[in-house]
Write a protein that holds these residues in place. Structure first.
Motif, mmCIF file in Angstrom:
data_model
loop_
_atom_site.group_PDB
_atom_site.id
_atom_site.type_symbol
_atom_site.label_atom_id
_atom_site.label_comp_id
_atom_site.label_asym_id
_atom_site.label_seq_id
_atom_site.Cartn_x
_atom_site.Cartn_y
_atom_site.Cartn_z
ATOM 1 N N ILE A 154 18.947 57.392 78.107
ATOM 2 C CA ILE A 154 18.233 56.453 77.228
ATOM 3 C C ILE A 154 17.542 55.403 78.098
ATOM 4 O O ILE A 154 18.133 54.381 78.465
ATOM 5 N N PRO A 155 16.283 55.659 78.479
ATOM 6 C CA PRO A 155 15.550 54.698 79.312
ATOM 7 C C PRO A 155 14.662 53.792 78.449
ATOM 8 O O PRO A 155 14.290 54.134 77.325
ATOM 9 N N ALA A 167 12.599 48.966 72.009
ATOM 10 C CA ALA A 167 12.529 48.767 73.463
ATOM 11 C C ALA A 167 13.062 47.386 73.845
ATOM 12 O O ALA A 167 13.804 47.244 74.835
ATOM 13 N N ARG A 168 12.724 46.385 73.065
ATOM 14 C CA ARG A 168 13.207 45.023 73.345
ATOM 15 C C ARG A 168 14.728 44.959 73.222
ATOM 16 O O ARG A 168 15.410 44.363 74.062
ATOM 17 N N ARG A 169 15.286 45.583 72.178
ATOM 18 C CA ARG A 169 16.737 45.563 71.983
ATOM 19 C C ARG A 169 17.468 46.277 73.131
ATOM 20 O O ARG A 169 18.484 45.790 73.635
ATOM 21 N N ASP A 178 9.403 63.916 71.557
ATOM 22 C CA ASP A 178 8.311 62.964 71.717
ATOM 23 C C ASP A 178 8.800 61.616 72.244
ATOM 24 O O ASP A 178 9.912 61.169 71.933
ATOM 25 N N VAL A 179 7.955 60.950 73.019
ATOM 26 C CA VAL A 179 8.249 59.602 73.502
ATOM 27 C C VAL A 179 8.343 58.656 72.315
ATOM 28 O O VAL A 179 7.479 58.662 71.428
ATOM 29 N N SER A 194 7.948 51.862 76.031
ATOM 30 C CA SER A 194 8.348 53.097 75.356
ATOM 31 C C SER A 194 9.766 53.497 75.755
ATOM 32 O O SER A 194 10.315 53.015 76.744
ATOM 33 N N VAL A 195 10.326 54.427 74.965
ATOM 34 C CA VAL A 195 11.714 54.860 75.149
ATOM 35 C C VAL A 195 11.739 56.396 75.153
ATOM 36 O O VAL A 195 11.784 57.026 74.098
#
Length: 287
Positions: A43-44, A126-128, A118-119, A66-67
């Motif tokens: 989980i990047p 992303a902030r969390r 999918d991205v 993005s994640v």
């Protein structure tokens, strides 16, 4: 305009607030990850630049904000997508943790969570994730609060972690789709995997695998690659690398782990380890 390049720098660490997980804070420019997989959910969150990677036979680009989640056991790569490279934070979350969290969220038994290829482009998520990662890192390092660093408060860090991962599950968690028959379901592939994963220090020939499943070496190699996405030797090296992590964590010397894992020598082990984890095994172990 001059582009400031990221340097190849990676810091692995662990925290008792996420048991069994590895966490990574890194930036890369020249480094390229060869095809590999992880036994955990990858989980990047990309913080700057952009990463290019191949996953499920498709090329993707994950830009800042993005994640790009990767499911456990699925082969993928990684390299820069822009001139400066990319900087990101990654949680390698154990399967059991995510599965248990899915149960808690639904208050009933749930199937294993699965994520689409999918991205994920969700600035709020992303902030969390980024904040949770920062709080966990500050706590793991024992850092005091500064102008640019969150307070190292374990209660706040654990709350942020649960908030981030539950948001990911609620918004994007899926059930693994039922698939039509693939070579991966072929019992001959399971037999070859078993042979490859046993006695890792013992040399093995393609003819040995082929004989075990009554195929020619050519057809055995093709069947295995179609099922796993990797040729037999590369798949075996992945197993060697995955199994090397526990003895490295236990403090065993790198040379000893290399030999026990079936690598020719320490330099051979180090080369493959760095391609997968972005750092040599000695640095990974020290972290």
């Amino acid at each position: 305009m001059t582009v400031t390049r990221f340097r190849d720098s990676a810091h692995y660490w662990r925290t008792p607030l996420l048991p069994g997980a590895d966490l990574l804070t890194a930036e890369y420019h020249d480094h390229e990850f060869t095809p590999h997989w992880h036994d955990a959910y990858t989980i990047p969150v990309i913080e700057e630049g952009a990463e290019r990677y191949r996953y499920r036979a498709t090329h993707y680009v994950a830009e800042a904000g993005s994640v790009p989640v990767i499911n456990p056991g699925e082969v993928h790569t990684g390299s820069r997508a822009v001139d400066e490279g990319w900087r990101y934070r990654v949680m390698y979350v154990p399967i059991e943790y995510m599965h248990h969290l899915a149960h808690d969220i639904a208050s009933c038994t749930q199937p294993l969570p699965w994520f689409d290829a999918d991205v994920i482009r969700d600035p709020d998520l992303a902030r969390r994730l980024s904040r949770a990662h920062q709080l966990l890192e500050a706590g793991a390092a024992g850092l005091p609060a500064t102008a640019g660093t969150p307070q190292a408060d374990p209660l706040a860090a654990e709350s942020a972690l649960l908030d981030a991962l539950s948001t990911l599950l609620v918004r994007y968690g899926r059930t693994q789709p039922e698939r039509v028959f693939r070579p991966a379901g072929d019992p001959r592939v399971a037999t070859m995997k078993e042979r490859l994963a046993s006695n890792l220090a013992t040399p093995l020939l393609l003819a040995d695998l082929a004989a075990a499943v009554s195929l020619s070496p050519f057809h055995a190699a093709r069947l295995f690659a179609e099922a796993t996405g990797l040729p037999p030797h590369a798949w075996r090296n992945q197993i060697r690398l995955q199994r090397s992590l526990a003895p490295l964590r236990a403090g065993r010397p790198v040379a000893e782990v290399a030999a026990a894992s079936g690598f020719v020598d320490q330099s051979h082990f180090t080369r493959h380890f760095r391609r997968m984890f972005g750092v040599p095994p000695g640095r990974w172990q020290a972290a």
